[in-house]
Design a protein around this motif. Structure first.
Motif, PDB file in Angstrom:
ATOM      1  N   PHE A   1      -4.888  -6.682   1.308  1.00  0.00           N
ATOM      2  CA  PHE A   1      -4.016  -7.842   1.436  1.00  0.00           C
ATOM      3  C   PHE A   1      -4.767  -9.127   1.093  1.00  0.00           C
ATOM      4  O   PHE A   1      -5.973  -9.243   1.328  1.00  0.00           O
ATOM      5  CB  PHE A   1      -3.462  -7.951   2.865  1.00  0.00           C
TER       6      PHE A   1
ATOM      7  N   GLU B   1      -2.666 -14.752   2.918  1.00  0.00           N
ATOM      8  CA  GLU B   1      -1.345 -14.380   3.416  1.00  0.00           C
ATOM      9  C   GLU B   1      -1.409 -13.654   4.756  1.00  0.00           C
ATOM     10  O   GLU B   1      -0.606 -13.909   5.649  1.00  0.00           O
ATOM     11  CB  GLU B   1      -0.628 -13.503   2.384  1.00  0.00           C
ATOM     12  N   VAL B   2      -2.353 -12.732   4.871  1.00  0.00           N
ATOM     13  CA  VAL B   2      -2.492 -11.946   6.111  1.00  0.00           C
ATOM     14  C   VAL B   2      -3.969 -11.889   6.499  1.00  0.00           C
ATOM     15  O   VAL B   2      -4.814 -11.509   5.691  1.00  0.00           O
ATOM     16  CB  VAL B   2      -1.954 -10.502   5.943  1.00  0.00           C
TER      17      VAL B   2
ATOM     18  N   ARG C   1       2.792 -14.871  13.825  1.00  0.00           N
ATOM     19  CA  ARG C   1       3.281 -15.679  12.704  1.00  0.00           C
ATOM     20  C   ARG C   1       3.617 -17.069  13.242  1.00  0.00           C
ATOM     21  O   ARG C   1       4.382 -17.199  14.191  1.00  0.00           O
ATOM     22  CB  ARG C   1       4.524 -15.041  12.082  1.00  0.00           C
TER      23      ARG C   1
ATOM     24  N   ARG D   1       2.008  -1.263   7.975  1.00  0.00           N
ATOM     25  CA  ARG D   1       2.582  -1.654   6.679  1.00  0.00           C
ATOM     26  C   ARG D   1       4.083  -1.903   6.806  1.00  0.00           C
ATOM     27  O   ARG D   1       4.615  -2.880   6.250  1.00  0.00           O
ATOM     28  CB  ARG D   1       2.316  -0.575   5.627  1.00  0.00           C
TER      29      ARG D   1
ATOM     30  N   LEU E   1       4.571  -5.235   8.716  1.00  0.00           N
ATOM     31  CA  LEU E   1       4.250  -6.379   7.865  1.00  0.00           C
ATOM     32  C   LEU E   1       5.333  -6.598   6.808  1.00  0.00           C
ATOM     33  O   LEU E   1       5.725  -7.739   6.527  1.00  0.00           O
ATOM     34  CB  LEU E   1       2.893  -6.172   7.186  1.00  0.00           C
ATOM     35  N   GLN E   2       5.809  -5.513   6.223  1.00  0.00           N
ATOM     36  CA  GLN E   2       6.855  -5.616   5.211  1.00  0.00           C
ATOM     37  C   GLN E   2       8.135  -6.202   5.804  1.00  0.00           C
ATOM     38  O   GLN E   2       8.798  -7.049   5.187  1.00  0.00           O
ATOM     39  CB  GLN E   2       7.134  -4.235   4.603  1.00  0.00           C
TER      40      GLN E   2
ATOM     41  N   CYS F   1       8.343  -8.197   8.328  1.00  0.00           N
ATOM     42  CA  CYS F   1       8.105  -9.623   8.577  1.00  0.00           C
ATOM     43  C   CYS F   1       8.219 -10.435   7.291  1.00  0.00           C
ATOM     44  O   CYS F   1       8.787 -11.539   7.270  1.00  0.00           O
ATOM     45  CB  CYS F   1       6.721  -9.825   9.192  1.00  0.00           C
ATOM     46  N   GLN F   2       7.673  -9.897   6.206  1.00  0.00           N
ATOM     47  CA  GLN F   2       7.705 -10.606   4.938  1.00  0.00           C
ATOM     48  C   GLN F   2       9.112 -10.672   4.345  1.00  0.00           C
ATOM     49  O   GLN F   2       9.444 -11.614   3.615  1.00  0.00           O
ATOM     50  CB  GLN F   2       6.749  -9.932   3.941  1.00  0.00           C
ATOM     51  N   ASP F   3       9.957  -9.688   4.672  1.00  0.00           N
ATOM     52  CA  ASP F   3      11.304  -9.628   4.104  1.00  0.00           C
ATOM     53  C   ASP F   3      12.311 -10.486   4.865  1.00  0.00           C
ATOM     54  O   ASP F   3      13.414 -10.744   4.359  1.00  0.00           O
ATOM     55  CB  ASP F   3      11.810  -8.184   4.076  1.00  0.00           C
ATOM     56  N   ARG F   4      11.984 -10.943   6.067  1.00  0.00           N
ATOM     57  CA  ARG F   4      12.947 -11.716   6.864  1.00  0.00           C
ATOM     58  C   ARG F   4      13.172 -13.100   6.257  1.00  0.00           C
ATOM     59  O   ARG F   4      12.226 -13.783   5.877  1.00  0.00           O
ATOM     60  CB  ARG F   4      12.459 -11.868   8.307  1.00  0.00           C
TER      61      ARG F   4
ATOM     62  N   TRP G   1      14.681 -14.920  10.999  1.00  0.00           N
ATOM     63  CA  TRP G   1      13.638 -15.278  11.969  1.00  0.00           C
ATOM     64  C   TRP G   1      14.243 -16.008  13.170  1.00  0.00           C
ATOM     65  O   TRP G   1      13.818 -15.799  14.303  1.00  0.00           O
ATOM     66  CB  TRP G   1      12.569 -16.147  11.304  1.00  0.00           C
TER      67      TRP G   1
END
Length: 284
Positions: free
Chosen positions: A25, A29-30, A60, A79, A82-83, A85-88, A93
């Motif tokens: 990563f 970003e992370v 976050r 994974r 994390l995915q 969280c990134q897609d929201r 949120w």
């Protein structure tokens, strides 16, 4: 954040995929971090919602957005989380924070208490905060032993020598930490609890200190070895260490004088070997 314990076999296995993911990563970003749980009390861990190890928490914007125990499927679980969280989206949120408002607020308050406790410590006390200090060199071992010579603190140093290859050492480390929690309150006992993995020491050093089996406990008072014993049977580890420390701290001045006289030869042997280490490491 990966919460782990040195005594936990599962944690050592979890570290492998965790490190692998950290390299995959973008650190912008992370960010991947780890925390060894011996630096916190059981109550502090419970306040954060951590009930076992290994345990993962994701943050976050300063808010805990995921908190879960992980065993065999760390990489897959992490994974997927994390995915998610990134897609929201922003609206997702907002809905998430509303749904888990109570849990987020409890975690926030727990972290505020941690900050408050840390801010009340002096820089020196903050360095000594861990319940069990990990020693990684002969020099650190000498420094820990010399701490027991400080007349102002009247602290005795306890060292647990353990081996990653001994199953009994894994179980003993957990019990040792529980004992450290008990003696962390100075009204109970003034002990500085440390541990050392024996792979960092030579065979000559182990032999010179009289260490043959693991885990092995040594207690130092006034810079001198006041106890040295092995406890290969993990089911009696806690009882033997507790009884030994209680016996040591209850000795009167005259009893200490009798003890040093009775064990003069053994104490001198270890003392001479420690002096050899001081000369070799040029530590004074």
């Amino acid at each position: 954040v990966l919460f782990f314990a040195h005594y936990c076999k599962m944690c050592h296995q979890a570290n492998i995929p965790y490190k692998k993911m950290a390299y995959s990563f973008d650190p912008q970003e992370v960010q991947f971090t780890r925390l060894e749980t011996s630096v916190m009390t059981s109550q502090q861990l419970r306040n954060l919602g951590i009930s076992r190890v290994p345990f993962l928490q994701l943050y976050r914007n300063g808010i805990c957005v995921a908190s879960f125990s992980t065993r065999w499927r760390l990489e897959k679980q992490l994974r997927e989380t994390l995915q998610a969280c990134q897609d929201r989206s922003v609206s997702d949120w907002v809905a998430f924070c509303n749904q888990f408002d109570n849990e987020i607020e409890m975690n926030k308050k727990a972290r505020q208490r941690l900050r408050a406790e840390a801010s009340n410590l002096t820089p020196k006390e903050n360095e000594e905060r861990p319940l069990v200090r990990t020693l990684t060199t002969e020099l650190q071992l000498l420094q820990a032993i010399d701490d027991s010579s400080n007349p102002t603190s009247n602290t005795m140093t306890v060292v647990m020598f353990h081996s990653h290859f001994e199953q009994s050492s894994y179980r003993a480390q957990h019990q040792y930490r529980k004992i450290a929690e008990y003696y962390f309150d100075e009204t109970v006992g003034n002990f500085s609890m440390t541990r050392m993995e024996v792979s960092v020491l030579s065979d000559d050093t182990l032999q010179g200190l009289g260490i043959q089996k693991f885990p092995h406990i040594q207690v130092y008072k006034d810079g001198k070895c006041a106890a040295s014993f092995s406890i290969p049977q993990s089911f009696v580890f806690s009882k033997i260490v507790h009884n030994s420390l209680c016996s040591i701290q209850d000795r009167t001045v005259s009893q200490w004088q009798d003890f040093w006289a009775l064990h003069k030869k053994d104490v001198a042997t270890i003392g001479e070997f420690l002096d050899d280490i001081r000369q070799r490491t040029k530590y004074h």
